[in-house]
Design an enzyme around this catalytic site. Structure first.
Site, PDB file in Angstrom:
ATOM      1  N   CYS A   1      -5.566   8.465   8.631  1.00  0.00           N
ATOM      2  CA  CYS A   1      -5.914   7.931   9.918  1.00  0.00           C
ATOM      3  C   CYS A   1      -5.436   9.186  10.928  1.00  0.00           C
ATOM      4  O   CYS A   1      -4.645   9.824  10.579  1.00  0.00           O
ATOM      5  CB  CYS A   1      -4.693   7.023  10.180  1.00  0.00           C
ATOM      6  SG  CYS A   1      -5.415   5.266   9.180  1.00  0.00           S
TER       7      CYS A   1
ATOM      8  N   ARG B   1      -9.138   0.461   3.265  1.00  0.00           N
ATOM      9  CA  ARG B   1      -8.201   1.436   2.809  1.00  0.00           C
ATOM     10  C   ARG B   1      -6.661   0.596   2.369  1.00  0.00           C
ATOM     11  O   ARG B   1      -6.195   1.064   1.663  1.00  0.00           O
ATOM     12  CB  ARG B   1      -7.885   2.647   3.563  1.00  0.00           C
ATOM     13  CG  ARG B   1      -9.017   3.782   3.755  1.00  0.00           C
ATOM     14  CD  ARG B   1      -8.462   5.079   4.336  1.00  0.00           C
ATOM     15  NE  ARG B   1      -7.192   5.040   4.133  1.00  0.00           N
ATOM     16  CZ  ARG B   1      -6.217   5.245   5.148  1.00  0.00           C
ATOM     17  NH1 ARG B   1      -6.472   5.409   6.305  1.00  0.00           N
ATOM     18  NH2 ARG B   1      -5.092   5.290   4.668  1.00  0.00           N
TER      19      ARG B   1
ATOM     20  N   ASP C   1       3.451   0.820  12.172  1.00  0.00           N
ATOM     21  CA  ASP C   1       2.171   0.230  11.549  1.00  0.00           C
ATOM     22  C   ASP C   1       1.868  -1.340  11.945  1.00  0.00           C
ATOM     23  O   ASP C   1       0.866  -1.811  11.634  1.00  0.00           O
ATOM     24  CB  ASP C   1       2.439   0.325  10.062  1.00  0.00           C
ATOM     25  CG  ASP C   1       2.227   1.829   9.534  1.00  0.00           C
ATOM     26  OD1 ASP C   1       1.877   2.893  10.383  1.00  0.00           O
ATOM     27  OD2 ASP C   1       2.700   2.142   8.642  1.00  0.00           O
TER      28      ASP C   1
ATOM     29  N   LYS D   1       0.743  -1.131   0.043  1.00  0.00           N
ATOM     30  CA  LYS D   1       0.103  -0.044   0.019  1.00  0.00           C
ATOM     31  C   LYS D   1       0.869   1.352  -0.013  1.00  0.00           C
ATOM     32  O   LYS D   1       0.629   2.067  -0.742  1.00  0.00           O
ATOM     33  CB  LYS D   1      -0.974  -0.009   1.278  1.00  0.00           C
ATOM     34  CG  LYS D   1      -1.540   1.297   1.708  1.00  0.00           C
ATOM     35  CD  LYS D   1      -2.259   1.347   2.702  1.00  0.00           C
ATOM     36  CE  LYS D   1      -1.887   1.961   3.931  1.00  0.00           C
ATOM     37  NZ  LYS D   1      -1.632   3.816   3.987  1.00  0.00           N
ATOM     38  N   ASN D   2       1.660   1.327   0.920  1.00  0.00           N
ATOM     39  CA  ASN D   2       2.450   2.505   1.057  1.00  0.00           C
ATOM     40  C   ASN D   2       3.556   2.980  -0.089  1.00  0.00           C
ATOM     41  O   ASN D   2       3.971   3.930  -0.157  1.00  0.00           O
ATOM     42  CB  ASN D   2       3.197   2.807   2.429  1.00  0.00           C
ATOM     43  CG  ASN D   2       2.215   2.903   3.461  1.00  0.00           C
ATOM     44  OD1 ASN D   2       1.239   3.199   3.012  1.00  0.00           O
ATOM     45  ND2 ASN D   2       2.552   2.755   4.679  1.00  0.00           N
TER      46      ASN D   2
ATOM     47  N   ARG E   1      -0.230  15.744  12.620  1.00  0.00           N
ATOM     48  CA  ARG E   1       0.418  15.200  11.476  1.00  0.00           C
ATOM     49  C   ARG E   1       1.010  16.310  10.402  1.00  0.00           C
ATOM     50  O   ARG E   1       0.405  16.655   9.347  1.00  0.00           O
ATOM     51  CB  ARG E   1      -0.308  14.168  10.505  1.00  0.00           C
ATOM     52  CG  ARG E   1      -0.673  13.067  11.367  1.00  0.00           C
ATOM     53  CD  ARG E   1      -1.478  11.887  10.614  1.00  0.00           C
ATOM     54  NE  ARG E   1      -0.562  11.099   9.643  1.00  0.00           N
ATOM     55  CZ  ARG E   1      -0.819  10.068   8.827  1.00  0.00           C
ATOM     56  NH1 ARG E   1      -2.151   9.530   9.143  1.00  0.00           N
ATOM     57  NH2 ARG E   1       0.103   9.534   8.352  1.00  0.00           N
TER      58      ARG E   1
HETATM   59  N1  EPU Z   1       6.733  14.829  10.862  1.00  0.00           N
HETATM   60  C1  EPU Z   1       6.874  15.929  11.034  1.00  0.00           C
HETATM   61  N2  EPU Z   1       6.883  16.798   9.910  1.00  0.00           N
HETATM   62  C2  EPU Z   1       6.734  16.197   8.637  1.00  0.00           C
HETATM   63  C3  EPU Z   1       6.544  15.112   8.441  1.00  0.00           C
HETATM   64  C4  EPU Z   1       6.475  14.374   9.444  1.00  0.00           C
HETATM   65  O1  EPU Z   1       6.976  16.472  12.042  1.00  0.00           O
HETATM   66  O2  EPU Z   1       6.756  17.228   7.706  1.00  0.00           O
HETATM   67  C5  EPU Z   1       6.543  13.763  11.941  1.00  0.00           C
HETATM   68  C6  EPU Z   1       5.290  13.077  12.137  1.00  0.00           C
HETATM   69  O3  EPU Z   1       4.193  13.794  12.873  1.00  0.00           O
HETATM   70  C7  EPU Z   1       5.631  11.691  12.749  1.00  0.00           C
HETATM   71  C8  EPU Z   1       7.061  11.606  12.217  1.00  0.00           C
HETATM   72  O4  EPU Z   1       7.402  12.802  11.484  1.00  0.00           O
HETATM   73  O5  EPU Z   1       5.669  12.067  14.150  1.00  0.00           O
HETATM   74  C9  EPU Z   1       6.998  10.416  11.140  1.00  0.00           C
HETATM   75  O6  EPU Z   1       5.957  10.801   9.984  1.00  0.00           O
HETATM   76  P1  EPU Z   1       6.073  10.439   8.405  1.00  0.00           P
HETATM   77  O7  EPU Z   1       6.195  11.438   7.678  1.00  0.00           O
HETATM   78  O8  EPU Z   1       7.206   9.399   8.282  1.00  0.00           O
HETATM   79  O9  EPU Z   1       4.873   9.646   7.992  1.00  0.00           O
HETATM   80  P2  EPU Z   1       3.866   9.799   6.954  1.00  0.00           P
HETATM   81  O10 EPU Z   1       4.868   9.822   5.652  1.00  0.00           O
HETATM   82  O11 EPU Z   1       2.767  10.621   7.022  1.00  0.00           O
HETATM   83  C10 EPU Z   1       3.926   6.993   6.548  1.00  0.00           C
HETATM   84  C11 EPU Z   1       2.674   5.965   6.499  1.00  0.00           C
HETATM   85  C12 EPU Z   1       2.140   5.704   7.763  1.00  0.00           C
HETATM   86  C13 EPU Z   1       3.476   5.456   8.694  1.00  0.00           C
HETATM   87  C14 EPU Z   1       4.476   6.352   8.878  1.00  0.00           C
HETATM   88  C15 EPU Z   1       5.492   5.959   9.440  1.00  0.00           C
HETATM   89  C16 EPU Z   1       2.009   6.375   3.901  1.00  0.00           C
HETATM   90  C17 EPU Z   1       1.048   6.615   3.405  1.00  0.00           C
HETATM   91  N3  EPU Z   1       1.850   6.413   5.413  1.00  0.00           N
HETATM   92  O12 EPU Z   1       3.146   8.109   7.015  1.00  0.00           O
HETATM   93  O13 EPU Z   1       1.403   4.569   7.550  1.00  0.00           O
HETATM   94  O14 EPU Z   1       2.684   5.401   9.877  1.00  0.00           O
HETATM   95  O15 EPU Z   1       4.723   6.569   7.377  1.00  0.00           O
HETATM   96  O16 EPU Z   1       6.102   4.829   9.009  1.00  0.00           O
HETATM   97  O17 EPU Z   1       3.184   5.879   3.549  1.00  0.00           O
HETATM   98  C18 EPU Z   1      -0.459   3.153   7.702  1.00  0.00           C
HETATM   99  O18 EPU Z   1      -0.073   2.480   6.751  1.00  0.00           O
HETATM  100  O19 EPU Z   1      -1.344   2.712   8.551  1.00  0.00           O
HETATM  101  C19 EPU Z   1       0.210   4.470   8.236  1.00  0.00           C
HETATM  102  C20 EPU Z   1      -0.515   5.423   9.029  1.00  0.00           C
END
Ligand code: EPU
Length: 418
Positions: A117, A397, A305, A22-23, A122
């Site tokens: 989610c 999803r 996750d 998915k990701n 975020r």
């Molecule tokens: N963060 C910031 N600023 C940013 C971006 C991130 O402070 O600009 C912080 C976030 O708040 C968090 C940490 O950095 O504390 C990590 O966030 P990350 O950006 O890695 O997460 P994401 O890209 O929003 C993806 C996955 C999530 C998974 C996380 C961590 C996708 C679409 N989503 O989210 O997946 O939990 O990486 O591995 O790839 C899921 O699949 O259930 C899911 C939530």
């Protein structure tokens, strides 16, 4: 509203085939915006996030065709629009990948702030920082993110924290920028490498994905090609956890064992026997389980996750286990649902204390988010009696045919539509 109904307990036994990640696909489909020509994408999971992205691509003028059950052909050559409206973006988090992809292609992008989610705050400040370093101006107004650049020029980008989304978005925006972009302190998840491989197979020049530093030499054009998405690490981990939590024995097929090492190691520590083959893994959890502690970390650490699913495994182990959630502020809401099923869990800040060894009892519960929903399904399989799971759109999803897959492993599980 549809519901999943499970009569437990059961011990899972048999084989399960894992879908594409998915990701990875939620980034690869927007990345197709950068390509002139047809992208043939194989091993595409049948999940609602993919449907949503395909709807966005079609609404923007792309040609999207399902040519085989798991193969899509996407041609974005005739897209002229660089805006993703709220009605689409609100449905899932990864809509933010359209920012990087559209900025990279048109030098302008407007995307509504993403949904997805609820795991606490975020922020997207690191995405914004990466775009600005490449020469774009970014404005967040009236719930939309607007990015614009006269030209995108290569730059050094140092991410303040390891972020999957910011790493991928920086790659998407930089792939056609002029010169050599160096992104430091990047995420190393398997899906980061997969997105880089996809772009490279279409003519990009990205090196270092999977390490702490990614280097991108901008190219003027990406051309169509064929690519197969990697297997889903978290779906595989979910079935591993389900086998462990039910004392089962399950062969998990179409996986990359290396991507599962962080999960395998933890399960082995708990007394689960894991046998790795080339592209499958046998999980035998017929022995009693030992308590453990888990701290979620960016890859190659234990994935956030997998945190809710691992909690259900801890519920089968005698003694007190602990979970330390270090990525998200609010990822323990599901424990309240488990408590309704007779689980004994207390949460203080970012630490959950899980007292194992109590028989779970079936109850009506809800899927608070995608992975919480997976944990509810596993808990339903462990519990005595009937569990009814509501709000299952979250589960759809990210999990392909979850009901059918668990039923094939011997679970008494069904989907009920109102
Ligand atoms: N963060 C910031 N600023 C940013 C971006 C991130 O402070 O600009 C912080 C976030 O708040 C968090 C940490 O950095 O504390 C990590 O966030 P990350 O950006 O890695 O997460 P994401 O890209 O929003 C993806 C996955 C999530 C998974 C996380 C961590 C996708 C679409 N989503 O989210 O997946 O939990 O990486 O591995 O790839 C899921 O699949 O259930 C899911 C939530």
């Amino acid at each position: 509203m549809d519901k999943i109904i499970i009569n437990g307990p059961c011990r899972l036994e048999g084989e399960v085939e894992i879908a594409g990640a998915k990701n990875a696909i939620v980034a690869i489909l927007p990345a197709a915006m950068l390509v002139d020509g047809v992208c043939r994408i194989e091993n595409v999971p049948k999940i609602s996030d993919v449907e949503n992205i395909c709807n966005i691509l079609s609404a923007m003028g792309a040609a999207v065709r399902r040519v085989e059950e798991k193969t899509l052909e996407v041609d974005c050559s005739s897209v002229r629009c660089s805006e993703v409206p709220y009605e689409f973006a609100r449905k899932f988090r990864a809509s933010y990948y359209f920012l990087g992809a559209l900025l990279g292609r048109f030098h302008t992008a407007t995307v509504a702030m993403p949904g997805g989610c609820h795991l606490g705050a975020r922020p997207i400040d690191q995405h914004v920082k990466a775009f600005e370093q490449l020469g774009a101006t970014v404005e967040i107004k009236h719930g939309n993110v607007h990015c614009r650049a006269d030209r995108l020029t290569a730059s050094g980008i140092y991410l303040d924290m390891v972020s999957v989304g910011a790493t991928i978005n920086a790659m998407l925006a930089a792939v056609k920028a002029e010169g050599l972009t160096v992104i430091e302190n990047v995420a190393k998840e398997p899906h980061i490498v997969d997105v880089a491989n996809f772009l490279n197979s279409m003519g990009a020049n990205i090196r270092g994905a999977g390490t702490d530093v990614i280097k991108i030499q901008g190219v003027s054009r990406l051309q169509g090609g064929s690519y197969a998405v990697i297997p889903d690490q978290i779906e595989a981990g979910t079935y591993m956890a389900a086998a462990a939590a039910t004392g089962g024995r399950v062969l998990i097929k179409n996986i990359i064992p290396k991507h599962l090492e962080c999960i395998s190691a933890k399960l082995e520590e708990m007394g689960v026997s894991i046998t790795e083959y080339d592209d499958s893994i046998l999980v035998d959890a017929t022995a009693p389980l030992k308590k453990t502690n888990v701290k979620t970390m960016p890859y190659p650490g234990f994935p956030t996750d997998m945190q809710p699913q691992m909690c259900t495994v801890m519920l089968r182990a005698e003694g007190i286990s602990k979970i330390n959630e270090s990525i998200w502020d609010s990822r323990f809401k599901y424990t309240e649902e488990l408590t309704r099923m007779n689980a004994v869990i207390s949460v203080a800040g970012k630490v959950a204390t899980v007292e194992g060894g109590h028989q779970l009892l079936g109850a009506p519960v809800r899927a608070c988010d995608l992975r919480a929903g997976a944990a509810m399904v596993i808990a339903g399989l462990m519990a005595q009696g009937t569990t009814v799971i509501e709000e299952i759109d979250h589960i759809r999803r990210g999990y392909e045919q979850i009901v059918e897959k668990f039923a094939a492993l011997g679970a008494d599980i069904r989907l009920v539509s109102d």
